[in-house]
Motif scaffolding. Structure first.
Motif, PDB file in Angstrom:
ATOM      1  N   ILE A 103       0.970  -1.261  -0.213  1.00 29.70           N
ATOM      2  CA  ILE A 103       0.072  -0.090  -0.135  1.00 29.70           C
ATOM      3  C   ILE A 103       0.833   1.292  -0.011  1.00 29.70           C
ATOM      4  O   ILE A 103       0.588   2.219  -0.621  1.00 29.70           O
ATOM      5  CB  ILE A 103      -1.078   0.143   1.285  1.00 29.70           C
ATOM      6  N   GLU A 104       1.882   1.259   0.835  1.00 28.73           N
ATOM      7  CA  GLU A 104       2.806   2.275   0.780  1.00 28.73           C
ATOM      8  C   GLU A 104       3.609   2.481  -0.532  1.00 28.73           C
ATOM      9  O   GLU A 104       3.705   3.833  -0.959  1.00 28.73           O
ATOM     10  CB  GLU A 104       3.952   2.120   1.976  1.00 28.73           C
ATOM     11  N   LEU A 105       4.124   1.376  -0.980  1.00 24.46           N
ATOM     12  CA  LEU A 105       4.867   1.651  -2.206  1.00 24.46           C
ATOM     13  C   LEU A 105       4.043   2.047  -3.540  1.00 24.46           C
ATOM     14  O   LEU A 105       4.402   2.333  -4.506  1.00 24.46           O
ATOM     15  CB  LEU A 105       5.502   0.320  -2.182  1.00 24.46           C
ATOM     16  N   ALA A 106       2.529   1.674  -3.359  1.00 24.08           N
ATOM     17  CA  ALA A 106       1.746   1.966  -4.556  1.00 24.08           C
ATOM     18  C   ALA A 106       1.383   3.345  -4.741  1.00 24.08           C
ATOM     19  O   ALA A 106       0.886   3.804  -5.994  1.00 24.08           O
ATOM     20  CB  ALA A 106       0.461   0.914  -4.538  1.00 24.08           C
ATOM     21  N   GLY A 107       1.653   4.178  -3.854  1.00 24.38           N
ATOM     22  CA  GLY A 107       1.425   5.838  -4.080  1.00 24.38           C
ATOM     23  C   GLY A 107       0.415   6.260  -3.213  1.00 24.38           C
ATOM     24  O   GLY A 107       0.024   5.529  -2.435  1.00 24.38           O
ATOM     25  N   GLU A 108       0.314   7.668  -3.241  1.00 26.32           N
ATOM     26  CA  GLU A 108      -0.321   8.186  -2.508  1.00 26.32           C
ATOM     27  C   GLU A 108      -1.774   7.897  -2.554  1.00 26.32           C
ATOM     28  O   GLU A 108      -2.423   7.817  -1.401  1.00 26.32           O
ATOM     29  CB  GLU A 108      -0.293   9.747  -2.786  1.00 26.32           C
ATOM     30  N   SER A 109      -2.340   7.723  -3.669  1.00 24.09           N
ATOM     31  CA  SER A 109      -3.865   7.244  -3.776  1.00 24.09           C
ATOM     32  C   SER A 109      -4.050   6.008  -2.901  1.00 24.09           C
ATOM     33  O   SER A 109      -5.212   5.899  -2.148  1.00 24.09           O
ATOM     34  CB  SER A 109      -4.292   7.027  -5.299  1.00 24.09           C
ATOM     35  N   ALA A 110      -3.254   4.884  -3.384  1.00 24.60           N
ATOM     36  CA  ALA A 110      -3.549   3.760  -2.413  1.00 24.60           C
ATOM     37  C   ALA A 110      -3.308   3.915  -0.861  1.00 24.60           C
ATOM     38  O   ALA A 110      -4.211   3.239  -0.148  1.00 24.60           O
ATOM     39  CB  ALA A 110      -2.313   2.537  -2.772  1.00 24.60           C
ATOM     40  N   ARG A 111      -2.280   4.898  -0.640  1.00 22.11           N
ATOM     41  CA  ARG A 111      -2.248   5.204   1.064  1.00 22.11           C
ATOM     42  C   ARG A 111      -3.642   5.870   1.617  1.00 22.11           C
ATOM     43  O   ARG A 111      -4.001   5.352   2.544  1.00 22.11           O
ATOM     44  CB  ARG A 111      -1.081   5.819   1.297  1.00 22.11           C
ATOM     45  N   ARG A 112      -3.949   6.713   0.958  1.00 24.05           N
ATOM     46  CA  ARG A 112      -5.198   7.197   1.325  1.00 24.05           C
ATOM     47  C   ARG A 112      -6.527   6.450   1.316  1.00 24.05           C
ATOM     48  O   ARG A 112      -7.382   6.274   2.062  1.00 24.05           O
ATOM     49  CB  ARG A 112      -5.507   8.737   0.373  1.00 24.05           C
ATOM     50  N   ARG A 113      -6.516   5.363   0.259  1.00 23.34           N
ATOM     51  CA  ARG A 113      -7.571   4.545  -0.025  1.00 23.34           C
ATOM     52  C   ARG A 113      -7.512   3.484   1.191  1.00 23.34           C
ATOM     53  O   ARG A 113      -8.509   2.810   1.516  1.00 23.34           O
ATOM     54  CB  ARG A 113      -7.744   4.223  -1.425  1.00 23.34           C
ATOM     55  N   GLY A 114      -6.395   3.117   1.275  1.00 24.57           N
ATOM     56  CA  GLY A 114      -6.006   1.975   2.182  1.00 24.57           C
ATOM     57  C   GLY A 114      -5.946   0.479   1.575  1.00 24.57           C
ATOM     58  O   GLY A 114      -5.806  -0.554   1.994  1.00 24.57           O
ATOM     59  N   TYR A 115      -5.947   0.434   0.281  1.00 25.58           N
ATOM     60  CA  TYR A 115      -5.790  -0.660  -0.409  1.00 25.58           C
ATOM     61  C   TYR A 115      -5.181  -0.600  -1.766  1.00 25.58           C
ATOM     62  O   TYR A 115      -5.215   0.701  -2.246  1.00 25.58           O
ATOM     63  CB  TYR A 115      -6.954  -1.671  -0.450  1.00 25.58           C
ATOM     64  N   VAL A 116      -4.460  -1.411  -2.500  1.00 26.73           N
ATOM     65  CA  VAL A 116      -3.894  -1.255  -3.830  1.00 26.73           C
ATOM     66  C   VAL A 116      -5.030  -1.478  -4.973  1.00 26.73           C
ATOM     67  O   VAL A 116      -5.555  -2.772  -4.911  1.00 26.73           O
ATOM     68  CB  VAL A 116      -2.707  -1.979  -3.901  1.00 26.73           C
ATOM     69  N   PHE A 117      -5.206  -0.663  -5.968  1.00 27.37           N
ATOM     70  CA  PHE A 117      -5.827  -0.947  -7.248  1.00 27.37           C
ATOM     71  C   PHE A 117      -4.854  -1.809  -8.027  1.00 27.37           C
ATOM     72  O   PHE A 117      -3.560  -1.678  -7.966  1.00 27.37           O
ATOM     73  CB  PHE A 117      -6.066   0.130  -7.931  1.00 27.37           C
ATOM     74  N   PHE A 118      -5.104  -2.746  -8.995  1.00 28.12           N
ATOM     75  CA  PHE A 118      -4.313  -3.539  -9.650  1.00 28.12           C
ATOM     76  C   PHE A 118      -3.425  -2.841 -10.772  1.00 28.12           C
ATOM     77  O   PHE A 118      -2.218  -3.119 -10.891  1.00 28.12           O
ATOM     78  CB  PHE A 118      -5.199  -4.571 -10.494  1.00 28.12           C
ATOM     79  N   SER A 119      -4.256  -1.736 -11.120  1.00 29.90           N
ATOM     80  CA  SER A 119      -3.291  -0.775 -12.133  1.00 29.90           C
ATOM     81  C   SER A 119      -2.132  -0.036 -11.349  1.00 29.90           C
ATOM     82  O   SER A 119      -1.308   0.762 -11.988  1.00 29.90           O
ATOM     83  CB  SER A 119      -4.523   0.023 -12.470  1.00 29.90           C
ATOM     84  N   GLU A 120      -2.145  -0.174 -10.055  1.00 29.54           N
ATOM     85  CA  GLU A 120      -1.089   0.647  -9.166  1.00 29.54           C
ATOM     86  C   GLU A 120       0.212  -0.186  -9.010  1.00 29.54           C
ATOM     87  O   GLU A 120       1.056   0.304  -8.596  1.00 29.54           O
ATOM     88  CB  GLU A 120      -1.691   1.435  -7.810  1.00 29.54           C
ATOM     89  N   VAL A 121       0.205  -1.496  -9.156  1.00 29.61           N
ATOM     90  CA  VAL A 121       1.023  -2.302  -9.117  1.00 29.61           C
ATOM     91  C   VAL A 121       2.366  -1.806 -10.068  1.00 29.61           C
ATOM     92  O   VAL A 121       3.616  -1.988  -9.424  1.00 29.61           O
ATOM     93  CB  VAL A 121       0.613  -3.821  -9.407  1.00 29.61           C
ATOM     94  N   GLN A 122       2.067  -1.078 -10.815  1.00 26.60           N
ATOM     95  CA  GLN A 122       3.274  -0.747 -11.951  1.00 26.60           C
ATOM     96  C   GLN A 122       3.965   0.465 -11.063  1.00 26.60           C
ATOM     97  O   GLN A 122       5.345   0.910 -11.566  1.00 26.60           O
ATOM     98  CB  GLN A 122       2.635  -0.074 -13.281  1.00 26.60           C
ATOM     99  N   PHE A 123       3.531   1.005 -10.254  1.00 31.65           N
ATOM    100  CA  PHE A 123       4.193   1.977  -9.576  1.00 31.65           C
ATOM    101  C   PHE A 123       5.184   1.491  -8.577  1.00 31.65           C
ATOM    102  O   PHE A 123       6.199   2.428  -8.072  1.00 31.65           O
ATOM    103  CB  PHE A 123       3.250   2.963  -8.788  1.00 31.65           C
ATOM    104  N   ILE A 124       5.109   0.186  -8.033  1.00 30.40           N
ATOM    105  CA  ILE A 124       5.957  -0.543  -7.318  1.00 30.40           C
ATOM    106  C   ILE A 124       7.317  -0.728  -7.922  1.00 30.40           C
ATOM    107  O   ILE A 124       7.103  -1.412  -9.010  1.00 30.40           O
ATOM    108  CB  ILE A 124       5.425  -1.696  -6.562  1.00 30.40           C
TER     109      ILE A 124
END
Length: 266
Positions: A103-124
């Motif tokens: 969650i931390e590594l996926a970006g600010e939106s994931a941190r605010r939301r509290g979980y990771v969208f599959f499309s945010e995995v690319q940011f890790i």
């Protein structure tokens, strides 16, 4: 796009769990919930308005703030914390730390939301995901880790139902017809290394919103090394046994993996 790195999370940080449920841009902490269907969910709570109890003394009518006992500080997720938990054999807590790290590594939106969208995995980053995977493999004698799950997933032609059964995320029911059901979290999962512990059982990935999150983790560039050689060997075996190229079409990269377009409809 947010590019997070574990380097920014290596400094000692602490968060309080006694906070309000208001969502804003202020620092926030992760809190885990388990619903009645045994699915894992996460919510993010604001860290700006800690709850406080008060007491008064006989000599003063002014309430004195008292920090509640429930407001124990918890360390922020770091590679060092994950390594210590795994070295101690605390696989359940390490699983939660791994989820928090993603969650931390996926970006600010994931941190605010509290979980990771599959499309945010690319940011890790490749380095961060490999580091997490390396710790799991190191402290499980190669039995746990994303790269282990990737290998098993490929062996079942990326069939998630067969994969879930193979890694022990589904259990066989005591019925006349062969049937399986998802294990209940957390009691029905295996949190220790035993002879019968399924390979690739940990870390867990929540499939509540579908399998695309897990699919994108397993298809991350961090785990592409060695796949071409393995695919070549399997291709030679198929040719030798007389199988046609069409028999391997199920192993091709799924279309949603190729396009990798954000889709928040699930």
């Amino acid at each position: 796009m947010a590019n997070a790195s574990l380097q920014s999370f290596l400094l000692p940080q602490h968060h309080s769990f006694a906070n309000t449920g208001t969502h804003d841009s202020s620092p926030s902490i992760l809190h885990k919930h388990t619903n009645s269907s045994s699915s894992i969910s996460f919510r993010l709570y604001s860290n700006t308005s800690p709850s406080v109890t008060t007491t008064s003394t006989p000599n003063s009518s002014t309430p004195t703030p008292v920090t509640p006992a429930a407001a124990e500080k918890t360390p922020a997720p770091t590679l060092d914390l994950l390594g210590r938990q795994l070295a101690a054999g605390d696989y359940r807590q390490a699983d939660e730390t791994t989820r928090a790290l993603l969650i931390e590594l996926a970006g600010e939106s994931a941190r605010r939301r509290g979980y990771v969208f599959f499309s945010e995995v690319q940011f890790i980053s490749v380095e961060d995901l490999r580091a997490i995977d390396g710790l799991w493999r190191e402290h499980s004698n190669g039995k746990f880790g994303y790269s282990v799950q990737k290998r098993l997933w490929e062996k079942v032609q990326r069939d998630f139902t067969r994969f879930f059964i193979k890694v022990g995320w589904m259990k066989k029911l005591d019925t006349e017809i062969e049937q399986y059901n998802y294990r209940a979290f957390p009691d029905e999962f295996v949190w220790e290394i035993k002879d019968d512990t399924p390979e690739g059982h940990l870390p867990l990935t929540n499939a509540l919103r579908g399998t695309q999150l897990l699919g994108n983790i397993l298809m991350h560039p961090a785990f592409e090394d060695g796949q071409e050689e393995e695919a070549t060997e399997e291709g030679v075996t198929a040719t030798t046994s007389g199988q046609s190229k069409d028999d391997s079409k199920g192993r091709e990269r799924p279309k949603f993996m190729k396009d990798f377009k954000p889709d928040y409809s699930f």
